[in-house]
Each structure stands twice: as structure tokens, then as C-alpha cells.
Design a protein around this motif. Structure first.
Motif, PDB file in Angstrom:
ATOM      1  N   LEU A  69      35.077  40.258  38.432  1.00 22.76           N
ATOM      2  CA  LEU A  69      35.016  40.392  36.975  1.00 22.76           C
ATOM      3  C   LEU A  69      36.298  39.902  36.309  1.00 22.76           C
ATOM      4  O   LEU A  69      36.250  39.289  35.238  1.00 22.76           O
ATOM      5  N   ALA A  70      37.445  40.158  36.929  1.00 20.09           N
ATOM      6  CA  ALA A  70      38.717  39.705  36.354  1.00 20.09           C
ATOM      7  C   ALA A  70      38.768  38.187  36.263  1.00 20.09           C
ATOM      8  O   ALA A  70      39.447  37.631  35.396  1.00 20.09           O
ATOM      9  N   ASN A  71      38.048  37.491  37.147  1.00 20.07           N
ATOM     10  CA  ASN A  71      37.993  36.031  37.114  1.00 20.07           C
ATOM     11  C   ASN A  71      36.888  35.511  36.216  1.00 20.07           C
ATOM     12  O   ASN A  71      37.016  34.447  35.609  1.00 20.07           O
ATOM     13  N   GLU A  72      35.799  36.258  36.135  1.00 20.31           N
ATOM     14  CA  GLU A  72      34.690  35.804  35.293  1.00 20.31           C
ATOM     15  C   GLU A  72      35.057  35.851  33.817  1.00 20.31           C
ATOM     16  O   GLU A  72      34.679  34.969  33.037  1.00 20.31           O
ATOM     17  N   PHE A  73      35.826  36.869  33.413  1.00 21.76           N
ATOM     18  CA  PHE A  73      36.197  37.044  32.012  1.00 21.76           C
ATOM     19  C   PHE A  73      37.685  36.736  31.859  1.00 21.76           C
ATOM     20  O   PHE A  73      38.542  37.583  32.085  1.00 21.76           O
ATOM     21  N   LYS A  74      37.979  35.511  31.479  1.00 26.02           N
ATOM     22  CA  LYS A  74      39.359  35.032  31.419  1.00 26.02           C
ATOM     23  C   LYS A  74      40.131  35.702  30.282  1.00 26.02           C
ATOM     24  O   LYS A  74      39.546  36.178  29.306  1.00 26.02           O
ATOM     25  N   PRO A  75      41.460  35.709  30.384  1.00 30.62           N
ATOM     26  CA  PRO A  75      42.281  36.239  29.285  1.00 30.62           C
ATOM     27  C   PRO A  75      42.032  35.471  27.988  1.00 30.62           C
ATOM     28  O   PRO A  75      41.746  34.265  28.003  1.00 30.62           O
ATOM     29  N   HIS A  93      40.275  41.418  30.662  1.00 34.42           N
ATOM     30  CA  HIS A  93      39.146  42.278  31.009  1.00 34.42           C
ATOM     31  C   HIS A  93      39.693  43.569  31.618  1.00 34.42           C
ATOM     32  O   HIS A  93      40.723  43.555  32.306  1.00 34.42           O
ATOM     33  N   PRO A  94      39.030  44.710  31.380  1.00 38.48           N
ATOM     34  CA  PRO A  94      39.536  45.979  31.916  1.00 38.48           C
ATOM     35  C   PRO A  94      39.787  45.967  33.419  1.00 38.48           C
ATOM     36  O   PRO A  94      40.681  46.670  33.918  1.00 38.48           O
ATOM     37  N   THR A  95      39.030  45.175  34.167  1.00 37.28           N
ATOM     38  CA  THR A  95      39.224  45.172  35.620  1.00 37.28           C
ATOM     39  C   THR A  95      40.575  44.593  36.003  1.00 37.28           C
ATOM     40  O   THR A  95      41.147  44.979  37.034  1.00 37.28           O
ATOM     41  N   TYR A  96      41.111  43.676  35.195  1.00 38.65           N
ATOM     42  CA  TYR A  96      42.453  43.161  35.449  1.00 38.65           C
ATOM     43  C   TYR A  96      43.463  44.306  35.396  1.00 38.65           C
ATOM     44  O   TYR A  96      44.316  44.453  36.277  1.00 38.65           O
ATOM     45  N   HIS A  97      43.361  45.124  34.373  1.00 35.09           N
ATOM     46  CA  HIS A  97      44.279  46.253  34.232  1.00 35.09           C
ATOM     47  C   HIS A  97      44.073  47.269  35.357  1.00 35.09           C
ATOM     48  O   HIS A  97      45.035  47.901  35.824  1.00 35.09           O
ATOM     49  N   GLN A  98      42.840  47.438  35.797  1.00 33.64           N
ATOM     50  CA  GLN A  98      42.580  48.365  36.906  1.00 33.64           C
ATOM     51  C   GLN A  98      43.242  47.882  38.194  1.00 33.64           C
ATOM     52  O   GLN A  98      43.792  48.678  38.960  1.00 33.64           O
ATOM     53  N   LEU A  99      43.192  46.581  38.429  1.00 36.53           N
ATOM     54  CA  LEU A  99      43.854  46.021  39.612  1.00 36.53           C
ATOM     55  C   LEU A  99      45.368  46.140  39.493  1.00 36.53           C
ATOM     56  O   LEU A  99      46.062  46.416  40.484  1.00 36.53           O
ATOM     57  N   MET A 100      45.908  45.931  38.307  1.00 34.29           N
ATOM     58  CA  MET A 100      47.338  46.105  38.084  1.00 34.29           C
ATOM     59  C   MET A 100      47.743  47.559  38.322  1.00 34.29           C
ATOM     60  O   MET A 100      48.769  47.839  38.964  1.00 34.29           O
ATOM     61  N   GLN A 101      46.958  48.462  37.816  1.00 33.40           N
ATOM     62  CA  GLN A 101      47.242  49.888  38.006  1.00 33.40           C
ATOM     63  C   GLN A 101      47.255  50.247  39.491  1.00 33.40           C
ATOM     64  O   GLN A 101      48.144  50.959  39.968  1.00 33.40           O
ATOM     65  N   ASN A 270      44.782  26.264  30.525  1.00 31.31           N
ATOM     66  CA  ASN A 270      43.428  26.309  31.075  1.00 31.31           C
ATOM     67  C   ASN A 270      43.486  25.771  32.509  1.00 31.31           C
ATOM     68  O   ASN A 270      43.274  24.587  32.755  1.00 31.31           O
ATOM     69  N   LYS A 271      43.781  26.667  33.453  1.00 33.41           N
ATOM     70  CA  LYS A 271      44.041  26.258  34.831  1.00 33.41           C
ATOM     71  C   LYS A 271      42.754  26.158  35.648  1.00 33.41           C
ATOM     72  O   LYS A 271      41.751  26.808  35.347  1.00 33.41           O
ATOM     73  N   SER A 272      42.806  25.366  36.716  1.00 33.42           N
ATOM     74  CA  SER A 272      41.644  25.215  37.588  1.00 33.42           C
ATOM     75  C   SER A 272      41.437  26.446  38.460  1.00 33.42           C
ATOM     76  O   SER A 272      40.320  26.736  38.880  1.00 33.42           O
ATOM     77  N   GLY A 273      42.497  27.154  38.753  1.00 32.87           N
ATOM     78  CA  GLY A 273      42.412  28.366  39.562  1.00 32.87           C
ATOM     79  C   GLY A 273      43.368  29.396  39.026  1.00 32.87           C
ATOM     80  O   GLY A 273      44.075  29.175  38.037  1.00 32.87           O
ATOM     81  N   ASN A 274      43.387  30.577  39.670  1.00 33.31           N
ATOM     82  CA  ASN A 274      44.293  31.634  39.229  1.00 33.31           C
ATOM     83  C   ASN A 274      44.012  32.004  37.775  1.00 33.31           C
ATOM     84  O   ASN A 274      44.916  32.296  36.995  1.00 33.31           O
ATOM     85  N   VAL A 275      42.733  31.993  37.416  1.00 31.70           N
ATOM     86  CA  VAL A 275      42.378  32.048  35.998  1.00 31.70           C
ATOM     87  C   VAL A 275      42.542  33.436  35.387  1.00 31.70           C
ATOM     88  O   VAL A 275      42.653  33.556  34.168  1.00 31.70           O
ATOM     89  N   SER A 276      42.579  34.491  36.188  1.00 32.32           N
ATOM     90  CA  SER A 276      42.761  35.821  35.612  1.00 32.32           C
ATOM     91  C   SER A 276      44.179  36.020  35.112  1.00 32.32           C
ATOM     92  O   SER A 276      44.443  36.920  34.306  1.00 32.32           O
ATOM     93  N   ASN A 277      45.103  35.199  35.612  1.00 31.93           N
ATOM     94  CA  ASN A 277      46.506  35.287  35.216  1.00 31.93           C
ATOM     95  C   ASN A 277      46.756  34.369  34.033  1.00 31.93           C
ATOM     96  O   ASN A 277      46.528  33.164  34.112  1.00 31.93           O
ATOM     97  N   ALA A 278      47.233  34.937  32.950  1.00 37.28           N
ATOM     98  CA  ALA A 278      47.509  34.146  31.753  1.00 37.28           C
ATOM     99  C   ALA A 278      48.840  33.419  31.916  1.00 37.28           C
ATOM    100  O   ALA A 278      49.897  34.044  31.955  1.00 37.28           O
TER     101      ALA A 278
END
Length: 557
Positions: A69-75, A93-101, A270-278
Motif C-alpha cells: 500500500l505504501a508503494n501503491e499510494f505515492k506521496p 499513505h497511513p501505511t508509510y507512517h505505520q512502517l516508520m513507527q 517522479n522516480k522509477s523506483g523507491n516511490v514511497s520515499n519522497a
């Protein structure tokens, strides 16, 4: 046909069979023989129970889903609020924050700093390796926060105020001044469009305004994780009454008086990979910052951070290799083709075993570097660390994209579909090879380190000497390496080849020391004896192929 008449059996066209169920609910640590053994060998045995626990956590279905989900919904970037105030806000996306937590509550950003002891870096590396298999993008701010500690310590006043919150186990994603938060994360903005890796070409300027504070003006082509609470940045100070030159600064998102610092995001890349990271492009318009270290010694101030971030690139790429290999092995064990399981077919066995061999070598050199980090009070280990991060970052990260592709191919058409993780692993794979210095930068850094500190190369040779006599082919490869390194002609032109040989001989040595003869013999036979160019799956005959595949099987507990 009557409405009570059942449809013909021939009307059913979508009966799903011979498809592989998703791999979830497995223990990533228990099923990883290479990791377990190298943790033990490098002094992390005391954390066995904790690593078993975290391996189970990282295999849970809900954790794996968060990565998707963190990759499907980009920053998403919002420059202004609805009434026109500049806010420079990035929404995740909230899942990004959950992974950070999860990462920060486990101390992946701080444990060796807050609880230093033998094996602390080894254990932290092992946990980060497990965690990175969930999702790679959010690892960027985790790594930068971890790596910022040695640099921030160069300013005792800043360290006293910031480091307790930087190293605290918790996560606060709110956009407010650091004085109002208990947990802080640190980002980094070094690269400028005209210089790239050549940071001495930076044109951003910093003007002293008193009490160790400066105002920065300039443009950063890449600033990672723009929602961090502060960023380590390089800028030029004009020479005058002070030393001047390229210097390092800690630039907060908010000024000390609580107003917004004019650190203005222009866009997200707008990167080809690592898209969850802004990754962002940012302008500093008299942005407030504190000097870290001394004026004119910005590279020196940042160098320890760079070494640690390069080390985390090794961990992240090793983790990517592991996840790719285990997906391929799992899939091949459940998929039938031409009358039998893919895993039982000789050519596929060759490919799977080769994928696992790459993981074995990557994990071995990564954890040996972690052990060096644990013992920097010893000169030998400090020298090994100096070369190890550059050699390891170059080799592992550069090998990972092709490794990801070969694993993806094992899944056939499914491998390139985005809801199979192999597609994401492939897109993410080049990032670590480029971030923190691409391949040429790493290879040239090895040459610079050896030229500046010849004892570093001697330390490398001393480490290799521990396996002297264990295998004649390894002995020959080490002798060849020494001969090539002694040849001073065209060193820069030959740099990649030299670093290749440094990496391969070190990996082979470490696998010999690891004690599993099947792994060491296969690695030496395929990487040192078979020196011609070849694709994955060209292992020579006579190796213990099934043993290698079994070591990579995520369910072989």
C-alpha cells in the motif's frame, strides 16, 4: 434452457489451479540460514530470541500488505494550504507512517548509539535486513536519522538538544517545531544540479548571523525525505574574518522562534523506483541553519554520515536480494511445468542455487562490515570499515538489479505484474547503486582511500590471509589481486575491475570462515574459477545444489 437447468461444465472457464498462493505468515529470520549463521559468527548471538521475534513480525500478512500500500499510494506534495499560506507539506499513505513507527520503535535508527556493546551494529543490521524486506522506500529517513548522529555530535550544543529526541524510540509525523516533539527524524540535502556527486561544486551559500547560526540561500536538486524535522546540508561560506569554504549545517523545518523556515519544496521527483520515499527539489531562501563542525570542513563533517549511509545501502540491497531469492525459490517449489515442479528441474535448480549464492556472499560481507563498526576502537577494524563500505556498497548494490531481474524471470509473466513483489524489487534495485555515490564514485573512493592510507589495503590483505591454504583457487585469486593492485599503471581506468576482485575474494574468504563447505566451494567454483562472463544459472557441475536451494527456502525451518 430452463432457469433451473445448471450450466454445462464446459461453461466454466475460470477455475484457478497451478497458481502459487502468496507467501505470508513465515518467519523471515528462522527461514534464513545465511543470516542466522553470519549473525552468530560476527557476535550477535545474544540477540537470537529478539531476532526470531522480529522475523515473525516481518512475515505477518498485515506487515507485507503495508509495503504494497505504501508503494501503491505515492506521496503527494502540497505547497500551500487552502487560503494561500506556504506549508510545504508532503502527505503519505497511513501505511508509510505505520512502517516508520515500526522501524523507529525497534531502534533501527539508534540502537547501537544508545546501547553500544559488542554485536550491537551486527544485530541492528540483521533487524534492518529483515525490516527492509517489507518495503525499501521508508528506509531512507530511517537510515539518514541513524547516520546523522556522528555528524551532529560535532556540535555539542546541538547534540545536547537534538540527539535525545533523534535517538528516542518513537515516531511523530506531525508538522510542527522540534521543540514541541519528543521524536525527531533527520534528512539530507547534498546534491545540486550543477555538481551531482561533486559536492565541492555546490553554489549554495551560507552567511553567518551570529551565535553559530547561518542563513542559507541556494537550490538542492535532491533532498531526501522532506518531512523530516531537520536536514544536514552543505553550503559555501564566503571567506572573510572566518575560515569560509564548503561547510555543513543542520537546517530545521521550523525556525527557533516557531515560524516556518523558508526551506521551500519545488516538486517531488517522479522516480522509477523507491516511490514511497519522497525525494524532493528544494530552494533555501535565507533558510536558518546551525553550523556542524568547522567552517570549510563540511566534507569532513559529513563523511561519517556518508560511510554509515553507504553501509545501510549494503544492508538494503542484501535484503532485496534475499527477498527476491526466497520468492523465486518459494514459487518454483509450488509451480508445476512440463510434468513436475519447477524446483525439481535441473536448469531451474541451477538458477535458484546461483541466486542464493549471491545472497550468501552479500550477507557475509555486510555482516563483517557491521562487526568492524562494532570495533572501531581497533585500528585494524577501522581500516577494514574504511574500505569495506565502499567495496561492499559498490559490489552488492551493483549486483542487485540483475539479481532482481533473474528472480523475477523465475515467476514468468507473474513476475512483472505489480501485485507480485518481484516487480517492485526490480524497480527498487538500482536506487542504492546510485544513492550515496554511484559505482564510479565508490571505485574511485577505494583508490583514494588506499592512496591516502596505504595501511587500509594491508588490513584488507591481513583479513584475507586468515583463509590462506583453505582453497588453492582462493589463494591464487588473492595473489592475483595483490599483483594487480601493485601495478600502478592506469589505476583509475582499471578501478572497477580491481574493486570487483577485492569484493569477490573477500566474500569467498568470509564464506570459508563461515564454515559451510557447500556454500564456500560453490561460491569459489562459480565466482573465482569460472571467471568468464556468464549469466545467472551457469554454475559448474559437481556442486551441492539442493543444499544451496534449501538454505534459501523461506519455509525450511
Amino acid at each position: 434452457m430452463s432457469d433451473k437447468t445448471p450450466p454445462s461444465e464446459f461453461a466454466y472457464t475460470h477455475k484457478v489451479f497451478n497458481q502459487v498462493p502468496p507467501l505470508t505468515g513465515h518467519n523471515l529470520y528462522a527461514g534464513d540460514a545465511a543470516l542466522r549463521e553470519t549473525v552468530e559468527h560476527n557476535g550477535g548471538h545474544w540477540a537470537e530470541d529478539d531476532l526470531q521475534r522480529y522475523g515473525e513480525v516481518c512475515g505477518r500478512p498485515e506487515m507485507i500488505e503495508r509495503g504494497y500500500l505504501a508503494n501503491e499510494f505515492k506521496p503527494i506534495f502540497e505547497s500551500h494550504d487552502r487560503i494561500g499560506n506556504r506549508i510545504d507539506l508532503v502527505r503519505y499513505h497511513p501505511t508509510y507512517h505505520q512502517l516508520m513507527q515500526l522501524a523507529l520503535s525497534e531502534g533501527l535508527h539508534s540502537a547501537p548509539w544508545t546501547d553500544p556493546k559488542p554485536g550491537a551494529h551486527v544485530v541492528r543490521a540483521a533487524k534492518y535486513y529483515l525490516h527492509s524486506q517489507l518495503e525499501a522506500g521508508h528506509g531512507c529517513p530511517v537510515t539518514m536519522t541513524f547516520a546523522s548522529v556522528p555528524s551532529i555530535r560535532l556540535n555539542p550544543k546541538l547534540a545536547e538538544e537534538w540527539l535525545p529526541k533523534v535517538t528516542a524510540r518513537g515516531y511523530d509525523s506531525s508538522n510542527r517545531p522540534h521543540t514541541e516533539k519528543s521524536y525527531l527524524t533527520i534528512g539530507m540535502g547534498m546534491t545540486e544540479k550543477q555538481g551531482g556527486s561533486d559536492v565541492r561544486a555546490n553554489t549554495s551559500t551560507a552567511t553567518p548571523v551570529g551565535d553559530g547560526a547561518y542563513e542559507l540561500v541556494g537550490h538542492k536538486w535532491f533532498m531526501s525525505a522532506p518531512m523530516c524535522d531537520a536536514f544536514l546540508m552543505l553550503a559555501q561560506v564566503e571567506k572573510g574574518e572566518t575560515a569560509g569554504g564548503l561547510s555543513c549545517f543542520l537546517v530545521p523545518r521550523w525556525r527557533p522562534d516557531g515560524t516556518k523556515n523558508p526551506l521551500q519544496i519545488q516538486r517531488l521527483k517522479n522516480k522509477s523506483g523507491n516511490v514511497s520515499n519522497a525525494s524532493s527539489e528544494v530552494e533555501m531562501r535565507s533558510a536558518f541553519g546551525w553550523l556542524v563542525g568547522e567552517e570549510g570542513r563540511g566534507v569532513n563533517a559529513i563523511i561519517e554520515m556518508v560511510a554509515v549511509t553507504r553501509f545501510d545501502c549494503m544492508i538494503g540491497s542484501s535484503a532485496g536480494q534475499r527477498q527476491a531469492a526466497l520468492q523465486a525459490i518459494y514459487y518454483a517449489g509450488h509451480r508445476d511445468a512440463f510434468g513436475k515442479k519447477l524446483r525439481d528441474q535441473p536448469l531451474m535448480q541451477n538458477v535458484l542455487a546461483d541466486l542464493q549464492l549471491e545472497v550468501e556472499g552479500s550477507v557475509a560481507i555486510t555482516m563483517r562490515t557491521a562487526r568492524a563498526l562494532d570495533h572501531l576502537d581497533k585500528e585494524q577494524e577501522k581500516l577494514l570499515m574504511r574500505l569495506g563500505t565502499a567495496v561492499g556498497k559498490y559490489w552488492i548494490c551493483k549486483r542487485t538489479p540483475h539479481h532482481a531481474y533473474e528472480a523475477m524471470e523465475c515467476l514468468g509473466g507473474n513476475g512483472v505484474v505489480e501485485n507480485f513483489i518481484t516487480a517492485r524489487l526490480y524497480r527498487d534495485a538500482p536506487i542504492n547503486a546510485i544513492w550515496e555515490g554511484s559505482g564510479n564514485i565508490q571505485a574511485l573512493d577505494v583508490l583514494r582511500a588506499i592512496e591516502k592510507t596505504p595501511a587500509a589495503l594491508l588490513a584488507w590483505y591481513d583479513e584475507l590471509e586468515r583463509s590462506a591454504g583453505a582453497d588453492s583457487c582462493l589463494d591464487s585469486a588473492i595473489a592475483g589481486l595483490k599483483k594487480q593492485m601493485a601495478d600502478m599503471d592506469d589505476l583509475e581506468y582499471r578501478a572497477r575491475h580491481l574493486v570487483d576482485q577485492m569484493a569477490l575474494t573477500m566474500q569467498a574468504h568470509l564464506l570459508v570462515q563461515g564454515g559451510n563447505s557447500a556454500v564456500a566451494e560453490a561460491f569459489i567454483a562459480s565466482r573465482l574459477k569460472n571467471t568468464g562472463a556468464h549469466n545467472t544459472g551457469c554454475l559448474p557441475r559437481g556442486l551441492e545444489i539442493e543444499t544451496l536451494i534449501e538454505r534459501g527456502d523461506p519455509l525450511s525451518v
